[in-house]
Design a protein around this motif. Structure first.
Motif, PDB file in Angstrom:
ATOM      1  N   THR A  80      11.905  -2.850   3.746  1.00 42.13           N
ATOM      2  CA  THR A  80      11.456  -4.209   3.674  1.00 42.13           C
ATOM      3  C   THR A  80      11.070  -4.711   5.113  1.00 42.13           C
ATOM      4  N   GLN A  81      11.696  -4.037   6.207  1.00 41.06           N
ATOM      5  CA  GLN A  81      11.523  -4.407   7.534  1.00 41.06           C
ATOM      6  C   GLN A  81      11.104  -3.290   8.532  1.00 41.06           C
ATOM      7  N   VAL A  82      12.132  -2.268   8.465  1.00 39.12           N
ATOM      8  CA  VAL A  82      11.998  -1.323   9.591  1.00 39.12           C
ATOM      9  C   VAL A  82      10.872  -0.414   9.497  1.00 39.12           C
ATOM     10  N   ILE A  87       5.178   1.291  10.801  1.00 43.53           N
ATOM     11  CA  ILE A  87       3.811   1.312  10.344  1.00 43.53           C
ATOM     12  C   ILE A  87       2.969   0.798  11.115  1.00 43.53           C
ATOM     13  N   THR A  88       3.491  -0.685  11.175  1.00 41.34           N
ATOM     14  CA  THR A  88       2.245  -1.391  11.922  1.00 41.34           C
ATOM     15  C   THR A  88       2.060  -0.925  13.417  1.00 41.34           C
ATOM     16  N   GLU A  89       3.021  -0.689  13.910  1.00 41.77           N
ATOM     17  CA  GLU A  89       3.022  -0.014  15.361  1.00 41.77           C
ATOM     18  C   GLU A  89       2.016   1.070  15.289  1.00 41.77           C
ATOM     19  N   PHE A  90       2.261   2.024  14.494  1.00 43.99           N
ATOM     20  CA  PHE A  90       1.630   3.258  14.499  1.00 43.99           C
ATOM     21  C   PHE A  90       0.423   2.757  14.105  1.00 43.99           C
ATOM     22  N   GLY A  91      -0.073   2.130  13.338  1.00 51.09           N
ATOM     23  CA  GLY A  91      -1.519   1.551  13.174  1.00 51.09           C
ATOM     24  C   GLY A  91      -2.288   0.966  14.412  1.00 51.09           C
ATOM     25  N   PHE A 141       9.034  -0.329  -1.493  1.00 49.98           N
ATOM     26  CA  PHE A 141       8.163   0.557  -0.682  1.00 49.98           C
ATOM     27  C   PHE A 141       6.819   0.421  -0.634  1.00 49.98           C
ATOM     28  N   ILE A 142       6.245   0.456  -1.854  1.00 53.11           N
ATOM     29  CA  ILE A 142       5.036   0.591  -2.252  1.00 53.11           C
ATOM     30  C   ILE A 142       4.249  -0.936  -1.923  1.00 53.11           C
ATOM     31  N   ALA A 143       5.093  -1.844  -2.282  1.00 54.15           N
ATOM     32  CA  ALA A 143       4.529  -3.136  -2.142  1.00 54.15           C
ATOM     33  C   ALA A 143       4.310  -3.656  -0.529  1.00 54.15           C
ATOM     34  N   HIS A 144       5.246  -2.721   0.238  1.00 54.36           N
ATOM     35  CA  HIS A 144       5.073  -3.160   1.745  1.00 54.36           C
ATOM     36  C   HIS A 144       4.013  -2.231   2.468  1.00 54.36           C
ATOM     37  N   ALA A 145       4.241  -0.783   1.914  1.00 53.00           N
ATOM     38  CA  ALA A 145       3.268   0.227   2.596  1.00 53.00           C
ATOM     39  C   ALA A 145       1.838   0.115   2.260  1.00 53.00           C
ATOM     40  N   GLU A 146       1.511  -0.170   1.142  1.00 53.71           N
ATOM     41  CA  GLU A 146       0.047  -0.230   0.553  1.00 53.71           C
ATOM     42  C   GLU A 146      -0.560  -1.071   1.446  1.00 53.71           C
ATOM     43  N   PRO A 147      -0.497  -2.493   1.663  1.00 50.34           N
ATOM     44  CA  PRO A 147      -1.080  -3.341   2.161  1.00 50.34           C
ATOM     45  C   PRO A 147      -1.331  -2.736   4.044  1.00 50.34           C
TER      46      PRO A 147
END
Length: 214
Positions: A80-82, A87-91, A141-147
């Motif tokens: 939910t957090q890490v 992923i956001t920073e990588f993006g 994981f899917i709920a957080h990673a997909e968006p």
């Protein structure tokens, strides 16, 4: 967060920023993650965790009745957090660059993510194993990673498809092939004594040919 921060460091940073988790509990969770990654879940005892965390074993048991409960407490903030933070920073730092060609995009992403996998392999193996068998973690994981994928990677894929640089397949399928191909190196690294980063040229060539326009 520093660019070279690994998953365990990111985990500690997230725990420290969470005012709801007391310092001793943070120490227990960080020690658990480190030992699970180093020697495996089955081979780690609560006594070892307590010693690593610098607390009494009773402190561990008062909060977590079983090792499974402790593992769940470690993995929940990961999902939910890490990982969303990473992923956001990588993006923002890698995916969001103005790539002009398929090769530029694949090379940049593959080299960055393979280095990340090399650095964080033991922790990623724990996470992937648990996500594969636990529906609750998988759903979270899917709920957080997909968006995050849709907001960061998909616009890049759309732009390269518009330029005729990328095969016109659904973005979710392209992402699956890219991510899945790199993650298989985790399995290969267990079977073959080879640096994961050494696979980079082969994987880049494989993906570049496989995702070429038809």
């Amino acid at each position: 967060m520093k660019e070279d921060m690994n998953i365990q460091e990111a985990f500690k940073a997230v725990m420290a920023a969470n005012g709801d988790i007391p310092p001793k509990q943070q120490q227990v969770l960080a020690a658990s993650l480190e030992l699970f990654a180093q020697q495996g879940f089955a081979n780690t005892t609560t006594k070892q965790i307590a010693a690593k965390a610098g607390v009494a074993e009773g402190t561990v048991y008062r909060r977590y009745k079983t090792k499974d409960e402790l593992l769940a407490a470690v993995l929940a903030p990961f999902v939910t957090q890490v990982l969303p933070k990473l992923i956001t920073e990588f993006g923002e730092g890698v995916v969001g660059r103005p790539y002009l060609t398929r090769h530029e995009m694949i090379q940049s992403i593959a080299e960055d993510r393979l280095a990340f996998i090399q650095k964080n392999g033991p922790v990623l193996r724990i996470l992937i194993r648990e996500i594969s068998v636990r529906k609750d973690l998988r759903s979270q994981f899917i709920a957080h990673a997909e968006p995050l994928l849709k907001n960061n990677l998909f616009p890049v894929l759309d732009r390269l498809k518009d330029c005729g640089e990328l095969v016109d397949w659904p973005n979710s399928r392209i992402a699956q092939f890219m991510i899945g191909t790199m993650l298989t190196e985790l399995v290969r690294s267990l079977l073959v004594p080879e640096e994961i980063a050494m696979a980079s040229p082969t994987i880049i060539k494989f993906l570049e040919k496989g995702l070429a326009p038809e």
